[in-house]
Design a protein around this motif. Structure first.
Motif, PDB file in Angstrom:
ATOM      1  N   LEU A 108       0.821  -1.207   0.000  1.00  0.00           N
ATOM      2  CA  LEU A 108       0.000   0.000   0.000  1.00  0.00           C
ATOM      3  C   LEU A 108       0.856   1.258   0.000  1.00  0.00           C
ATOM      4  O   LEU A 108       0.516   2.272  -0.635  1.00  0.00           O
ATOM      5  N   PHE A 109       1.992   1.213   0.708  1.00  0.00           N
ATOM      6  CA  PHE A 109       2.873   2.383   0.715  1.00  0.00           C
ATOM      7  C   PHE A 109       3.422   2.644  -0.682  1.00  0.00           C
ATOM      8  O   PHE A 109       3.477   3.802  -1.128  1.00  0.00           O
ATOM      9  N   LEU A 110       3.829   1.587  -1.390  1.00  0.00           N
ATOM     10  CA  LEU A 110       4.335   1.777  -2.751  1.00  0.00           C
ATOM     11  C   LEU A 110       3.242   2.317  -3.660  1.00  0.00           C
ATOM     12  O   LEU A 110       3.508   3.135  -4.568  1.00  0.00           O
ATOM     13  N   ASP A 111       1.991   1.894  -3.441  1.00  0.00           N
ATOM     14  CA  ASP A 111       0.884   2.420  -4.237  1.00  0.00           C
ATOM     15  C   ASP A 111       0.689   3.909  -3.986  1.00  0.00           C
ATOM     16  O   ASP A 111       0.533   4.707  -4.928  1.00  0.00           O
ATOM     17  N   HIS A 112       0.700   4.314  -2.693  1.00  0.00           N
ATOM     18  CA  HIS A 112       0.577   5.747  -2.375  1.00  0.00           C
ATOM     19  C   HIS A 112       1.770   6.527  -2.917  1.00  0.00           C
ATOM     20  O   HIS A 112       1.611   7.672  -3.394  1.00  0.00           O
ATOM     21  N   LEU A 113       2.945   5.940  -2.851  1.00  0.00           N
ATOM     22  CA  LEU A 113       4.134   6.621  -3.357  1.00  0.00           C
ATOM     23  C   LEU A 113       4.056   6.774  -4.877  1.00  0.00           C
ATOM     24  O   LEU A 113       4.467   7.808  -5.431  1.00  0.00           O
ATOM     25  N   GLN A 114       3.509   5.765  -5.568  1.00  0.00           N
ATOM     26  CA  GLN A 114       3.342   5.868  -7.018  1.00  0.00           C
ATOM     27  C   GLN A 114       2.375   6.997  -7.381  1.00  0.00           C
ATOM     28  O   GLN A 114       2.605   7.773  -8.315  1.00  0.00           O
ATOM     29  N   LEU A 115       1.286   7.097  -6.607  1.00  0.00           N
ATOM     30  CA  LEU A 115       0.338   8.179  -6.847  1.00  0.00           C
ATOM     31  C   LEU A 115       0.982   9.545  -6.595  1.00  0.00           C
ATOM     32  O   LEU A 115       0.733  10.518  -7.339  1.00  0.00           O
ATOM     33  N   ALA A 116       1.797   9.642  -5.529  1.00  0.00           N
ATOM     34  CA  ALA A 116       2.474  10.914  -5.250  1.00  0.00           C
ATOM     35  C   ALA A 116       3.432  11.279  -6.382  1.00  0.00           C
ATOM     36  O   ALA A 116       3.542  12.464  -6.755  1.00  0.00           O
ATOM     37  N   MET A 117       4.123  10.295  -6.953  1.00  0.00           N
ATOM     38  CA  MET A 117       5.032  10.576  -8.071  1.00  0.00           C
ATOM     39  C   MET A 117       4.250  11.038  -9.300  1.00  0.00           C
ATOM     40  O   MET A 117       4.697  11.928 -10.035  1.00  0.00           O
ATOM     41  N   GLN A 118       3.084  10.437  -9.525  1.00  0.00           N
ATOM     42  CA  GLN A 118       2.265  10.876 -10.661  1.00  0.00           C
ATOM     43  C   GLN A 118       1.759  12.293 -10.464  1.00  0.00           C
ATOM     44  O   GLN A 118       1.723  13.094 -11.425  1.00  0.00           O
ATOM     45  N   ARG A 119       1.353  12.642  -9.230  1.00  0.00           N
ATOM     46  CA  ARG A 119       0.920  14.027  -8.969  1.00  0.00           C
ATOM     47  C   ARG A 119       2.077  14.998  -9.167  1.00  0.00           C
ATOM     48  O   ARG A 119       1.903  16.092  -9.725  1.00  0.00           O
ATOM     49  N   ALA A 120       3.263  14.617  -8.706  1.00  0.00           N
ATOM     50  CA  ALA A 120       4.422  15.498  -8.868  1.00  0.00           C
ATOM     51  C   ALA A 120       4.784  15.681 -10.333  1.00  0.00           C
ATOM     52  O   ALA A 120       5.289  16.737 -10.738  1.00  0.00           O
ATOM     53  N   ALA A 121       4.524  14.637 -11.152  1.00  0.00           N
ATOM     54  CA  ALA A 121       4.814  14.779 -12.586  1.00  0.00           C
ATOM     55  C   ALA A 121       3.829  15.716 -13.263  1.00  0.00           C
ATOM     56  O   ALA A 121       4.172  16.398 -14.253  1.00  0.00           O
ATOM     57  N   ASP A 150      13.537  13.229  -9.882  1.00  0.00           N
ATOM     58  CA  ASP A 150      14.366  12.513 -10.854  1.00  0.00           C
ATOM     59  C   ASP A 150      14.195  11.001 -10.781  1.00  0.00           C
ATOM     60  O   ASP A 150      14.857  10.265 -11.510  1.00  0.00           O
ATOM     61  N   TYR A 151      13.325  10.518  -9.917  1.00  0.00           N
ATOM     62  CA  TYR A 151      13.151   9.068  -9.768  1.00  0.00           C
ATOM     63  C   TYR A 151      12.086   8.566 -10.735  1.00  0.00           C
ATOM     64  O   TYR A 151      11.091   9.254 -11.026  1.00  0.00           O
ATOM     65  N   LEU A 152      12.267   7.328 -11.186  1.00  0.00           N
ATOM     66  CA  LEU A 152      11.325   6.720 -12.119  1.00  0.00           C
ATOM     67  C   LEU A 152      10.386   5.734 -11.439  1.00  0.00           C
ATOM     68  O   LEU A 152       9.251   5.560 -11.871  1.00  0.00           O
ATOM     69  N   THR A 153      10.842   5.046 -10.395  1.00  0.00           N
ATOM     70  CA  THR A 153      10.017   4.045  -9.717  1.00  0.00           C
ATOM     71  C   THR A 153      10.037   4.298  -8.210  1.00  0.00           C
ATOM     72  O   THR A 153      11.008   4.859  -7.671  1.00  0.00           O
ATOM     73  N   PRO A 154       8.970   3.888  -7.510  1.00  0.00           N
ATOM     74  CA  PRO A 154       8.975   4.041  -6.042  1.00  0.00           C
ATOM     75  C   PRO A 154      10.075   3.227  -5.372  1.00  0.00           C
ATOM     76  O   PRO A 154      10.595   3.628  -4.326  1.00  0.00           O
ATOM     77  N   GLU A 155      10.426   2.085  -5.959  1.00  0.00           N
ATOM     78  CA  GLU A 155      11.474   1.262  -5.355  1.00  0.00           C
ATOM     79  C   GLU A 155      12.807   1.983  -5.289  1.00  0.00           C
ATOM     80  O   GLU A 155      13.593   1.785  -4.352  1.00  0.00           O
ATOM     81  N   ASP A 156      13.090   2.841  -6.309  1.00  0.00           N
ATOM     82  CA  ASP A 156      14.356   3.589  -6.300  1.00  0.00           C
ATOM     83  C   ASP A 156      14.388   4.575  -5.136  1.00  0.00           C
ATOM     84  O   ASP A 156      15.433   4.768  -4.488  1.00  0.00           O
ATOM     85  N   ILE A 157      13.245   5.205  -4.856  1.00  0.00           N
ATOM     86  CA  ILE A 157      13.197   6.153  -3.727  1.00  0.00           C
ATOM     87  C   ILE A 157      13.441   5.415  -2.416  1.00  0.00           C
ATOM     88  O   ILE A 157      14.215   5.868  -1.557  1.00  0.00           O
ATOM     89  N   LEU A 158      12.778   4.260  -2.218  1.00  0.00           N
ATOM     90  CA  LEU A 158      12.980   3.493  -0.984  1.00  0.00           C
ATOM     91  C   LEU A 158      14.417   3.003  -0.874  1.00  0.00           C
ATOM     92  O   LEU A 158      14.976   2.949   0.228  1.00  0.00           O
ATOM     93  N   ARG A 159      15.013   2.627  -1.978  1.00  0.00           N
ATOM     94  CA  ARG A 159      16.409   2.174  -1.955  1.00  0.00           C
ATOM     95  C   ARG A 159      17.323   3.259  -1.428  1.00  0.00           C
ATOM     96  O   ARG A 159      18.171   3.016  -0.550  1.00  0.00           O
ATOM     97  N   ASP A 160      17.158   4.484  -1.918  1.00  0.00           N
ATOM     98  CA  ASP A 160      18.034   5.573  -1.480  1.00  0.00           C
ATOM     99  C   ASP A 160      17.710   6.002  -0.047  1.00  0.00           C
ATOM    100  O   ASP A 160      18.614   6.363   0.721  1.00  0.00           O
ATOM    101  N   ILE A 189      16.346  10.173   4.817  1.00  0.00           N
ATOM    102  CA  ILE A 189      15.398  11.105   4.197  1.00  0.00           C
ATOM    103  C   ILE A 189      15.768  11.283   2.723  1.00  0.00           C
ATOM    104  O   ILE A 189      16.951  11.468   2.385  1.00  0.00           O
ATOM    105  N   VAL A 190      14.764  11.220   1.856  1.00  0.00           N
ATOM    106  CA  VAL A 190      14.923  11.545   0.431  1.00  0.00           C
ATOM    107  C   VAL A 190      14.051  12.766   0.146  1.00  0.00           C
ATOM    108  O   VAL A 190      12.824  12.699   0.257  1.00  0.00           O
ATOM    109  N   LEU A 191      14.694  13.892  -0.217  1.00  0.00           N
ATOM    110  CA  LEU A 191      13.982  15.147  -0.438  1.00  0.00           C
ATOM    111  C   LEU A 191      13.735  15.399  -1.919  1.00  0.00           C
ATOM    112  O   LEU A 191      12.619  15.683  -2.338  1.00  0.00           O
ATOM    113  N   GLN A 192      14.776  15.302  -2.713  1.00  0.00           N
ATOM    114  CA  GLN A 192      14.657  15.574  -4.141  1.00  0.00           C
ATOM    115  C   GLN A 192      14.127  14.321  -4.833  1.00  0.00           C
ATOM    116  O   GLN A 192      14.860  13.373  -5.090  1.00  0.00           O
TER     117      GLN A 192
END
Length: 997
Positions: free
Chosen positions: A569-582, A689-699, A683-686
């Protein structure tokens, strides 16, 4: 003279026991007296030594021999004192009472106690043989723990031995006199008892032989006299009894002969055959009827059963087998009465049946069996004819009965067919009615206008009505059944279009307004013109299964312990947040990744229940620290993630992270335990530039681990440098896995030099990695190898290569000294490490004493007694051990005292700059003092200047290692270096280059 063997043994036993007692007393007295005299001699020697040491203290410190000699001469008058000797702390003799010189044994003993200050600081004693053949007890008293010298007192042992011998001889003489008196008294006492007993024994033998002489006269009034009178009375009574018994035996014998004659006549006239068989299988008696029955020739008894009934002509499965079974049962102690009928083939070849009765009896005290037989052949033949006639009659009756049964069955079948035709319709109607009325599912028929035509009780119960009539009064079922009008429209439209509906689920309207979910399967019934007559179908209550599906859907996206969203569910919410930011340039979000510090310690010490309660408290705290629009999720274990929506700027995200850290640092009371925990936050602020939610969690995870490395209980904002470091470490680990196979790992050997004379003491093997065209520092790749689990294989490669190289040097007669090998803590704790080292040593044929393994203090802190156990196993292989980088970790002096180490190394950080740093010199001096007092070799690392070498040598450091002597050498440059070093030490003027690499 004593004739009784009983009393002779008693007397001899008493004499032997008394002899052993006398010997034991003598030996004990010898030991006790000698021990007591030794204590007195020791006390005298101690008092004399203390007196000399106290009265000559100033002279001892001043080493005034004349004063000391005059004072020790006066103690020779003390009883038992043989000589006195005073030595200095160095072992030199200051004064003595020997004439003319001190014996060599006494001089050597005094020197050994003073060499290297090894003497104990307590009073000691030794046995010494003097040149004149006498022995002395040599006692030593150190003055001020040996710093002021030693006082030696010799006590005469010969006088002590003479005194002990005199005491023992006196006791033995007294014991011998007492022994003789006791032996004579015992002999006289036993003689007075044995004489009347011997006379009574002779009288008893005559009575046993049925001789009844005159009674023995014993005039004593004790128990023996009473026994003699009683035996006389008993002999008279026994004589009268024996005479009467002999007369009775003669009369009974006559009666027995008469009875036997009568019994023989009865047995001979019996119509049944008689056979008496012993336990050994011998026929003891038989009658004429037995021989006539079996057509046997007359025979005499006893005769063997095998000879009477041989197997060749008789049926052994009949009478013969029964007799043998009875004999075997009697041998096992299981004999019992037995009877039966058995076949037998007589001597004339005719098969007969005999009735046999077997009875176990005892004749003359011996077990036997008595067998009575009679011919039952005629009776059995008559019975067999009767059975055959009965069987024939039974067969005829059974045939007639079967015919009657077939006729009756035909009539019953015709009647059943008529009744079945009549009842078929009634059963079908009752079956349909029972199904309709008792079905669990609701069954209905609805008119096209929505009115209910028919329904069963289950349908009325589903909607909360008592009967179907109450449900019919509601009106249109389209409104009564469906809670939502859209569901009703879809249902009836699909029925009209397709003619049937299967598995249609909808939310229904219950009478009590509670939630009700139904599944309907229905069809449209039309007439010949395709006009709808009615709709019929059945309803199923799926409320429970619908709730279960909703609950499963919730569990699939939420953590069951805390109720927080899970990773999906967190990855789903994070995907939606990335789409809104785009889509929106002003939309900004931040991701926080948390890991609780020391949670495993809390979980292991207080239990999983307390740990789960703590996780729930942490979840509540995180929800309080963020807004409602933000997402707090648990990924499992003690890891949490937070999605901050519309943070606006970086300061807001950092402020929330600081608030979370401060809130989690507050103590929590759980089940009476006050629990503290902290969190490391990445913490990941910027995030644009990420393409997938997994990349954000990795960093975010990378930043969190960087916060843990910096000391925990802090947060760290991710930057590109962290990613580069992570990729670099991954590439480094990947290349390191193949470094051994590619031959990129090699060893260098750094010499260890004796600081006193410059001679070579040994080498330390150093691992080097040539990665392509660059050299990787061991400080960089060794931690990577430990984290990746490669250190064991690399360590095995190092030990193998060192042993191979040492064996090669020994073959060329190159004395390279002791080779130091650095051992990782994980490598040391690997199971079977000592066995692996032993195999390598055996394979290359070198001794363990050629190696010295270096371990750090952190190994002891982390592994404790287990590490000490492995070190003892290595010691048994002959491998010496060294404590590396001493003083840089958590030094445990208690462990250092018990560790099986021979040396320790002073870290180069203490040596560097010590010529200008007074504090550094004090630390080095303290480590040297500690090591020397513990008897350890001390090696100083990082010696780079001659001034450092001189300072270390003046402080007492024996060995040094550093660039002052040479850089780490290749293996092929070691033999030339050894030769040059030996030449330089020998004084040939050869200079040793320090630039060899």
């Amino acid at each position: 003279m004593i004739r009784s063997r009983l009393f002779r043994r008693t007397l001899l036993g008493m004499l032997v026991l008394f002899g052993f007692y006398a010997l034991a007393v003598s030996a004990g007295s010898d030991i006790f007296t000698r021990r007591q005299l030794m204590r007195e001699s020791e006390a005298t020697a101690r008092a004399v030594a203390q007196s000399i040491a106290g009265s000559s203290m100033d002279s001892l410190y001043g080493l005034d021999p004349i004063t000391i000699q005059s004072r020790i001469d006066q103690y020779l008058s003390v009883p038992g004192v043989r000589y006195a000797l005073v030595t200095a702390s160095s072992g030199d003799i200051v004064a003595h009472t020997f004439a003319p010189v001190v014996p060599e044994d006494v001089r050597a003993l005094a020197r050994s106690l003073s060499d290297a200050r090894k003497a104990d600081s307590t009073f000691q004693q030794y046995d010494v043989d003097l040149p004149d053949g006498s022995a002395a007890l040599h006692c030593v008293m150190p003055v001020y723990e040996g710093l002021g010298g030693y006082v030696h007192i010799g006590m005469d042992r010969s006088s002590l031995d003479n005194h002990v011998g005199h005491v023992v001889r006196s006791q033995q003489i007294l014991a011998l006199v007492f022994f003789c008196v006791a032996a004579f008294a015992s002999w006289f006492f036993l003689q007075s008892i044995s004489r009347p007993l011997a006379a009574l024994t002779d009288y008893a033998r005559k009575v046993a032989a049925h001789e009844f002489p005159a009674p023995v006269e014993v005039k004593s009034r004790d128990e023996i006299g009473t026994l003699a009178r009683v035996m006389g009375f008993m002999a008279a009574d026994l004589a009268r009894f024996v005479g009467g018994l002999e007369a009775e035996v003669k009369r009974s014998t006559g009666e027995l002969r008469t009875a036997l004659g009568e019994l023989s006549a009865i047995v001979g006239g019996m119509g049944e055959g008689l056979l008496v068989v012993s336990a050994e299988g011998l026929v003891l008696r038989s009658n004429e009827a037995f021989a006539s029955l079996f057509c046997l020739e007359p025979f005499g008894c006893p005769v063997a059963l095998d000879a009477l009934l041989p197997l060749s002509g008789q049926d052994d499965s009949g009478l013969r087998g029964v007799l043998e079974d009875a004999l075997q049962s009697m041998a096992r102690g299981e004999a019992a009465r037995h009877s039966g009928e058995y076949p037998f083939i007589c001597g004339d070849g005719v098969r007969r049946w005999v009735g046999c009765t077997i009875e176990p009896v005892t004749i003359g005290g011996k077990p036997c069996i008595v067998c009575l037989v009679q011919d039952v052949t005629a009776r059995n033949e008559a019975q067999q004819a009767l059975r055959d006639a009965y069987d024939k009659l039974e067969a005829e009756v059974a045939s007639r009965t079967r015919d009657l049964r077939r006729a009756n069955a035909q009539l019953l079948l015709e009647n059943a067919e008529r009744r079945s035709v009549e009842q078929a319709l009634r059963r079908a109607e009752q079956r349909y009615r029972g199904i309709f009325e008792n079905a669990v599912e609701g069954i209905f028929q609805i008119a096209p206008d929505g009115m209910l035509l028919r329904g069963n009780p289950a349908m009325a119960e589903m909607f909360g009505y008592s009967d179907i009539e109450s449900l019919r009064e509601v009106g249109s079922m389209a409104e009564a059944m469906f809670a939502e009008a859209t569901s009703s429209d879809v249902f009836f439209h699909q029925l009209e279009m397709t003619g049937n509906v299967s598995g249609f689920e909808f939310r229904a309207r219950h009478r009590e307004d509670r939630e009700l979910w139904l599944r309907v399967n229905a069809r449209r019934v039309a007439d010949a013109h395709d006009a709808t007559l009615f709709y019929e179908g059945f309803l199923t209550d799926i409320t429970i299964s619908h709730r279960s599906r909703q609950q499963l859907a919730h569990q699939a996206y939420h953590d069951p312990l805390t109720g927080l969203p899970n990773r999906l569910l967190f990855l789903d919410h994070l995907q939606l947040a990335m789409q809104r930011a785009a889509r929106r340039t002003d939309a900004m979000f931040t991701v926080l990744y948390l890991d609780l510090d020391r949670f495993k310690i809390i979980n292991d010490s207080l239990g999983h229940g307390i740990g789960d309660a703590l996780l729930r408290e942490v979840a509540c705290t995180l929800r309080r620290c963020v807004r409602d629009v933000d997402t707090v999720a648990r990924f499992g274990g003690d890891e949490f993630a937070i999605l901050l929506e519309d943070t606006g700027n970086c300061a807001g995200a950092v402020r929330i992270a600081r608030r979370i850290r401060e809130s989690l640092a507050q103590p929590v009371n759980i089940a009476g335990h006050e629990v503290f925990t902290t969190a490391s936050i990445g913490i990941v602020l910027q995030t644009r530039d990420y393409l997938t939610p997994e990349d954000i969690l990795r960093d975010a995870d990378t930043a969190m681990y960087r916060a843990k490395e910096m000391g925990k209980s802090r947060f760290k904002v991710f930057n590109a440098r962290m990613r580069e470091d992570t990729l670099r470490l991954m590439a480094l680990e990947t290349d390191l896995r193949f470094a051994v196979e590619r031959g990129e790992l090699s060893l260098r050997y750094h010499p260890i030099v004796d600081l006193e004379d410059g001679s070579l003491h040994g080498f330390e093997s150093l691992l080097r990695w040539r990665r392509g065209n660059e050299d990787v520092s061991p400080a960089e790749f060794i931690p990577v190898a430990e984290d990746a689990g490669l250190i064991a294989d690399i360590g095995a490669f190092v030990i193998e290569d060192v042993c191979r190289q040492v064996a090669a040097w020994q073959d060329t007669a190159c004395d390279c000294g002791i080779v130091h090998v650095n051992i990782s803590g994980r490598q040391l704790m690997r199971p079977g490490f000592a066995q692996m080292v032993d195999e390598i040593l055996r394979r290359h044929g070198i001794a363990g004493s050629c190696l010295r393994f270096e371990v750090t203090e952190s190994v002891l802190v982390r592994h404790g007694t287990l590490a000490v156990s492995v070190m003892h196993q290595l010691r048994e292989l002959g491998i010496r051990l060294c404590l590396d980088d001493f003083g840089t970790g958590y030094s445990s002096l208690g462990y250092l005292r018990r560790l099986p180490v021979e040396s320790l190394k002073i870290d180069r950080s203490f040596v560097w700059g010590m010529e200008k740093d007074e504090a550094g010199r004090a630390l080095v001096r303290g480590i040297l003092t500690l090591g020397l007092h513990l008897g350890l070799e001390v090696v100083a690392e990082g010696v780079e200047t001659e001034e450092q070498a001189v300072l270390l040598r003046d402080m007492g450091c024996r060995y040094g290692q550093g660039f002052l002597y040479a850089k780490p050498l290749l293996s092929e440059r070691v033999p030339p270096f050894v030769c040059l070093r030996e030449a330089a030490v020998a004084g040939y003027g050869v200079s040793v280059s320090t630039g060899v690499a």
